[in-house]
Design a protein around this motif. Structure first.
Motif, PDB file in Angstrom:
ATOM      1  N   TRP A  18     -28.767   6.014 -29.284  1.00 19.00           N
ATOM      2  CA  TRP A  18     -29.960   5.980 -28.429  1.00 19.00           C
ATOM      3  C   TRP A  18     -29.653   6.601 -27.062  1.00 19.00           C
ATOM      4  CZ3 TRP A  18     -31.677   0.114 -28.869  1.00 19.00           C
ATOM      5  CH2 TRP A  18     -32.024  -0.166 -30.188  1.00 19.00           C
ATOM      6  N   THR A  19     -28.505   6.244 -26.515  1.00 19.53           N
ATOM      7  CA  THR A  19     -28.151   6.685 -25.167  1.00 19.53           C
ATOM      8  C   THR A  19     -27.799   8.163 -25.139  1.00 19.53           C
ATOM      9  OG1 THR A  19     -27.403   4.456 -24.607  1.00 19.53           O
ATOM     10  CG2 THR A  19     -26.593   6.255 -23.229  1.00 19.53           C
ATOM     11  N   LEU A  20     -27.038   8.629 -26.123  1.00 16.74           N
ATOM     12  CA  LEU A  20     -26.705  10.052 -26.163  1.00 16.74           C
ATOM     13  C   LEU A  20     -27.967  10.908 -26.242  1.00 16.74           C
ATOM     14  CD1 LEU A  20     -23.592  10.068 -28.528  1.00 16.74           C
ATOM     15  CD2 LEU A  20     -23.636  10.839 -26.141  1.00 16.74           C
ATOM     16  N   ASN A  62     -31.519  14.554 -23.665  1.00 16.50           N
ATOM     17  CA  ASN A  62     -32.881  14.924 -23.308  1.00 16.50           C
ATOM     18  C   ASN A  62     -33.022  15.134 -21.798  1.00 16.50           C
ATOM     19  OD1 ASN A  62     -35.754  13.698 -22.358  1.00 16.50           O
ATOM     20  ND2 ASN A  62     -35.999  14.865 -24.243  1.00 16.50           N
ATOM     21  N   ASP A  63     -32.409  14.267 -21.021  1.00 18.67           N
ATOM     22  CA  ASP A  63     -32.461  14.424 -19.564  1.00 18.67           C
ATOM     23  C   ASP A  63     -31.815  15.724 -19.116  1.00 18.67           C
ATOM     24  OD1 ASP A  63     -33.825  12.101 -19.117  1.00 18.67           O
ATOM     25  OD2 ASP A  63     -32.188  11.027 -18.151  1.00 18.67           O
ATOM     26  N   LEU A  64     -30.705  16.078 -19.749  1.00 18.71           N
ATOM     27  CA  LEU A  64     -29.977  17.267 -19.321  1.00 18.71           C
ATOM     28  C   LEU A  64     -30.744  18.552 -19.598  1.00 18.71           C
ATOM     29  CD1 LEU A  64     -26.347  16.271 -20.367  1.00 18.71           C
ATOM     30  CD2 LEU A  64     -27.239  16.466 -18.044  1.00 18.71           C
ATOM     31  N   HIS A  66     -30.821  16.552 -33.136  1.00 21.69           N
ATOM     32  CA  HIS A  66     -31.654  16.575 -31.935  1.00 21.69           C
ATOM     33  C   HIS A  66     -31.265  17.738 -31.036  1.00 21.69           C
ATOM     34  CE1 HIS A  66     -32.041  15.147 -27.629  1.00 21.69           C
ATOM     35  NE2 HIS A  66     -33.300  15.219 -27.999  1.00 21.69           N
ATOM     36  N   LEU A  67     -29.970  17.980 -30.875  1.00 23.65           N
ATOM     37  CA  LEU A  67     -29.508  19.090 -30.049  1.00 23.65           C
ATOM     38  C   LEU A  67     -29.808  20.437 -30.706  1.00 23.65           C
ATOM     39  CD1 LEU A  67     -26.100  17.729 -28.711  1.00 23.65           C
ATOM     40  CD2 LEU A  67     -28.150  18.240 -27.367  1.00 23.65           C
TER      41      LEU A  67
END
Length: 360
Positions: free
Chosen positions: A224-226, A231-233, A308-309
């Motif tokens: 979840w955190t990664l 996403n923020d980056l 996701h990436l």
């Protein structure tokens, strides 16, 4: 270009390469998934703004689903893609780019949760997002067992509680502490109901005691955190330009450390890479004695980070005209910028490192 847009562009940062040792994979039904999902999404009338409908239509929900879940049958995968579409629309149209208060978000999220808990109790007053999630929850019964439905419902509760907390900060002149932001964003990013779909799409059922294993709980939160930090980056530039949004890991780090965004970016990447290293080590240890079902779940968690990436690297949603060029090396890098094994100094997540068997 307006003065506001010029100021937003001045605050933007170059794209940074990502470290992710998980191998890429993709389900062959990506295009079919996307066509079905976009057609369904537009029928739901989730967004009345035509520009927003067009932005969502090119998000490639099929590609996101196929990359994060390259397994399973097309029918449950289509449900996953539809869930992505609803959560993205909810994020853009209700949470990020409107003036929704915590009070209004509490009301909307409570209606959503009631629709998920008791989908047969439909109401004419349902918002489009509530109605869509009610329909998805009903359809999910065709593929999920009662324990899986319970776990997915609990995961939706984690997500919606995060939305209310997020809304309270979006109306605040200040930013949360880094410890609070980490907790908030791992919940509000929508990963809890997404990872709860892994066993449903994969066609296997985990035992409650397997999911209750602190190592597995840690791995779940790590993913979840990664995803939330990744996403923020890559999305900060878009959020600054479209919504003037500074509720982001970079800006929270600026506040916490009293530094400029470019220095905060270095810290953020180091934090993210250390967590990625922990993910790899802890996954390896859990897989040593995992059942076939638990193996499928742990591997599915890792694939979500990588997929996701892979999706974000080509998604037009995050392209910003006249934005800064990427740093040398492109989207990927071979080695982490921080391979340390010490816990990050944030109480909300430092317990993850305690789950490692250091004797191995």
């Amino acid at each position: 270009m307006t003065c506001v847009e010029e100021q937003a562009l001045a605050r933007q940062l170059p794209a940074v390469p990502f470290y992710c040792p998980v191998e890429p994979a993709a389900h062959p039904g990506a295009d079919v998934l996307n066509d079905l999902t976009v057609e369904w999404m537009l029928r739901q009338n989730l967004d009345t703004d035509e520009q927003q409908r067009k932005r969502l239509s090119v998000c490639d929900f099929g590609g996101l689903t196929a990359s994060t879940m390259p397994y399973g049958k097309l029918e449950p995968l289509t449900l996953m893609a539809k869930l992505h579409a609803v959560l993205f629309s909810l994020d853009d149209g209700v949470c990020d780019e409107t003036d929704a208060t915590a009070d209004l978000m509490a009301q909307e999220s409570s209606r959503i949760m009631r629709a998920v808990e008791a989908p047969a109790t439909g109401s004419r007053a349902d918002s489009p997002h509530t109605a869509a999630l009610r329909a998805l929850r009903t359809e999910l019964e065709r593929y999920a067992s009662p324990p899986q439905l319970r776990r997915w419902t609990d995961a939706m509760r984690v997500y919606t509680s995060g939305l209310v907390w997020e809304a309270s900060w979006r109306r605040n002149a200040d930013l949360p502490s880094l410890n609070d932001y980490i907790t908030l964003w791992m919940r509000a990013i929508g990963m809890a109901p997404s990872t709860a779909m892994i066993e449903i799409v994969g066609g296997f059922t985990l035992r409650d005691e397997e999911l209750a294993d602190p190592r597995v709980q840690a791995l779940t939160e790590i993913v979840w955190t990664l995803v939330s930090w990744d996403n923020d980056l890559y999305s900060r530039n878009k959020e600054l330009l479209r919504a003037g949004d500074d509720l982001n890991l970079i800006d929270v780090l600026c506040q916490e450390l009293g530094c400029e965004p470019r220095e905060a970016l270095i810290h953020a990447v180091a934090m993210r890479d250390r967590v990625m290293v922990l993910h790899a080590r802890l996954s390896e240890q859990v897989l040593l004695d995992a059942s076939n079902e638990l193996r499928g779940y742990v591997e599915g968690l890792g694939q979500f980070v990588r997929g996701h990436l892979d999706w974000a690297s080509v998604c037009p949603r995050y392209s910003v005209p006249s934005g800064p060029d990427a740093e040398p090396g492109g989207w990927w890098k071979r080695y982490p910028s921080d391979s340390g094994t010490e816990p990050l100094p944030f109480p909300t997540i430092s317990w993850w490192w305690e789950q490692l068997d250091t004797a191995r």
